[in-house]
Design an enzyme around this catalytic site. Structure first.
Site, mmCIF file in Angstrom:
data_model
loop_
_atom_site.group_PDB
_atom_site.id
_atom_site.type_symbol
_atom_site.label_atom_id
_atom_site.label_comp_id
_atom_site.label_asym_id
_atom_site.label_seq_id
_atom_site.Cartn_x
_atom_site.Cartn_y
_atom_site.Cartn_z
ATOM 1 N NE ARG A 264 6.927 15.584 20.089
ATOM 2 C CZ ARG A 264 5.876 16.270 20.514
ATOM 3 N NH1 ARG A 264 5.890 16.810 21.715
ATOM 4 N NH2 ARG A 264 4.817 16.444 19.752
ATOM 5 C CE1 TYR A 265 3.887 11.869 17.889
ATOM 6 C CE2 TYR A 265 4.702 14.014 17.190
ATOM 7 C CZ TYR A 265 3.822 13.250 17.943
ATOM 8 O OH TYR A 265 2.902 13.863 18.749
ATOM 9 N NE ARG B 293 3.752 12.652 12.953
ATOM 10 C CZ ARG B 293 3.672 11.429 13.477
ATOM 11 N NH1 ARG B 293 4.366 10.423 12.973
ATOM 12 N NH2 ARG B 293 2.910 11.205 14.530
ATOM 13 C CB CYS C 163 3.498 35.072 15.248
ATOM 14 S SG CYS C 163 4.215 33.487 15.639
ATOM 15 C CB CYS D 268 -1.970 33.147 20.086
ATOM 16 S SG CYS D 268 -1.889 33.268 18.286
ATOM 17 C CB CYS E 72 1.845 31.000 21.994
ATOM 18 S SG CYS E 72 3.113 30.264 20.943
ATOM 19 N NE ARG F 178 6.726 24.819 18.740
ATOM 20 C CZ ARG F 178 6.032 24.511 17.635
ATOM 21 N NH1 ARG F 178 5.737 25.448 16.760
ATOM 22 N NH2 ARG F 178 5.679 23.269 17.405
ATOM 23 C CG ASP G 125 -0.022 21.931 23.901
ATOM 24 O OD1 ASP G 125 -0.576 20.818 23.917
ATOM 25 O OD2 ASP G 125 0.470 22.444 22.871
ATOM 26 C CG ASP H 212 1.334 17.208 21.439
ATOM 27 O OD1 ASP H 212 1.990 16.174 21.584
ATOM 28 O OD2 ASP H 212 1.457 17.974 20.455
ATOM 29 C CE LYS I 189 -0.554 16.902 17.607
ATOM 30 N NZ LYS I 189 0.513 16.805 16.698
HETATM 31 S S1 SF4 Z 1 0.053 30.071 18.472
HETATM 32 FE FE1 SF4 Z 1 2.155 30.841 18.891
HETATM 33 S S2 SF4 Z 1 3.327 30.231 17.099
HETATM 34 FE FE2 SF4 Z 1 1.174 30.081 16.518
HETATM 35 S S3 SF4 Z 1 0.667 32.083 15.595
HETATM 36 FE FE3 SF4 Z 1 0.138 32.208 17.759
HETATM 37 S S4 SF4 Z 1 1.948 33.081 18.760
HETATM 38 FE FE4 SF4 Z 1 2.591 32.322 16.744
#
Ligand code: SF4
Length: 364
Positions: A107-108, A111, A120, A124, A127, A129, A289, A326, A333
């Site tokens: 995207r940049y 990088r 994971c 979280c 998250c 994603r 986000d 972002d 960002k």
């Molecule tokens: S924020 Fe998302 S990608 Fe990062 S550790 Fe937590 S669940 Fe996994």
């Protein structure tokens, strides 16, 4: 009885045992902590969108007497997760739209981010994603890896590759060694970065063997993701030290500004001093986000700016991260303004310092 005391130290400190013993549903969770009726009700519904998962280690950090425990809030689904705001999307950063090769987001200009695992240690709830994390079909296979490596080799404008996921440390040491070796063999790549939450959610993953692998490819910029001082346990500090000493990595941290978790100058000040004393430079404080179901975590930008103003100048610059957003839709960002420049005229800039006092600086 403390959760940890139910298991033998050799199991507890074995990261593979911790992964195999992850808590994946409400029933298993209730064997460890009690859930409120609203948490229980939410559990089944949220699971359809984004799975639940935590290590016993991270679960053991919860304060059972505090319903607003900052660890609890990061991993236990809340009803707000089911509220989708009109501006929230499943891919707020437009990562899929900028994916020339499966797993690689470019995207940049200089990088690229490399999504390497759907796994994971902990899922979280905020998250970004969640559309792919926890979903095994989203992980690129070995043919995709070779295509990605070819892409990096044939795009010399890429100076930095960021190993990400999910969590790239979910891969075996052997695979990590292979990937780092492949990247190091590309002369146009200036440096490598790894993003991982394992030092927070399962620090036992940071073994001497992993340190030896990373140490072969030094320097590596290793970005951790501590959000709250409670996460910086003694074992986390020890493993950060191992990463630095044996893995020879340069340690940075990114936090997400999270409502009711770290949205106060006191918590962020304690966190960032603790990180710095553990050899970790606070790098970014992210505005949360706009991923679907995240409104319960999002702090108004104006409040974030005020928090930053109460840190900058009062704390050493080394301890203060950059507050960034972002931009939705893949805009990239940008730093959020802190408005120290009050005005300009033909001859001067007029600034306010961190205490609100005015100063002028000549333009010439
Ligand atoms: S924020 Fe998302 S990608 Fe990062 S550790 Fe937590 S669940 Fe996994």
């Amino acid at each position: 009885m403390n959760l940890k005391d139910r298991f033998s130290p050799s199991d507890w400190e074995n990261w593979k045992w911790q992964i195999q013993s992850r808590i994946r549903n409400a029933k298993e969770l209730q064997d460890c902590i009690s859930l409120t009726p609203s948490e229980l009700e939410t559990f089944q519904n949220t699971n359809r969108f984004f799975e639940f998962g935590t290590t016993l280690y991270y679960l053991s950090l919860i304060n059972p007497d505090d319903p607003n425990c900052p660890i609890r809030k990061q991993i236990i689904p809340s009803p707000e997760e089911l509220e989708k705001r009109p501006y929230e999307t499943i891919d707020p950063l437009g990562e899929e739209a900028h994916m020339p090769v499966r797993g690689v987001t470019h995207r940049y200009p200089d990088r690229a981010l490399w999504y390497l695992s759907h796994m994971c240690a902990v899922f979280c709830r905020f998250c970004t994603r969640k559309r792919k994390v926890g979903k095994s079909g989203s992980t690129p296979g070995s043919e995709d890896w070779e295509e990605a490596i070819h892409y990096f080799r044939t795009h010399p404008e890429i100076k930095e590759v960021i190993l990400s996921g999910g969590d790239p440390l979910s891969l075996s040491d052997g695979k990590i060694e292979y990937l780092l070796g492949a990247l190091r063999s590309i002369s146009s790549i200036n440096h490598i970065r790894i993003h991982s939450r394992y030092p927070v959610t399962l620090p036992y993953r940071i073994t001497e063997d992993l340190g030896d692998v990373l140490g072969k490819f030094s320097p590596i910029y290793f970005v951790t993701h501590f959000n709250h001082p409670m996460e910086l346990t003694q074992v986390a500090k020890e493993r950060l030290n191992l990463l630095r000493e044996r893995g020879k990595v340069i340690l940075l941290n990114q936090s997400v500004l999270l409502k009711g978790i770290n949205d106060s100058p006191e918590v962020l000040s304690e966190l960032n001093y603790a990180l710095t004393s553990s050899g970790v430079k606070p790098y970014y404080l992210h505005q949360c986000d706009e991923v679907f179901g995240s409104s319960g975590f999002r702090v108004p930008i104006q409040k974030g700016i005020e928090i930053m103003k109460s840190l900058r100048g009062y704390m050493s610059g080394i301890t203060v991260p950059s507050y960034v957003i972002d931009l939705n839709g893949g805009g990239g960002k940008i730093p959020l303004p802190t408005d120290y420049l009050e005005k300009t005229d033909a001859e001067h800039y007029y600034f306010q310092n961190y205490q609100g006092r005015s100063f002028s600086v000549p333009k010439e």
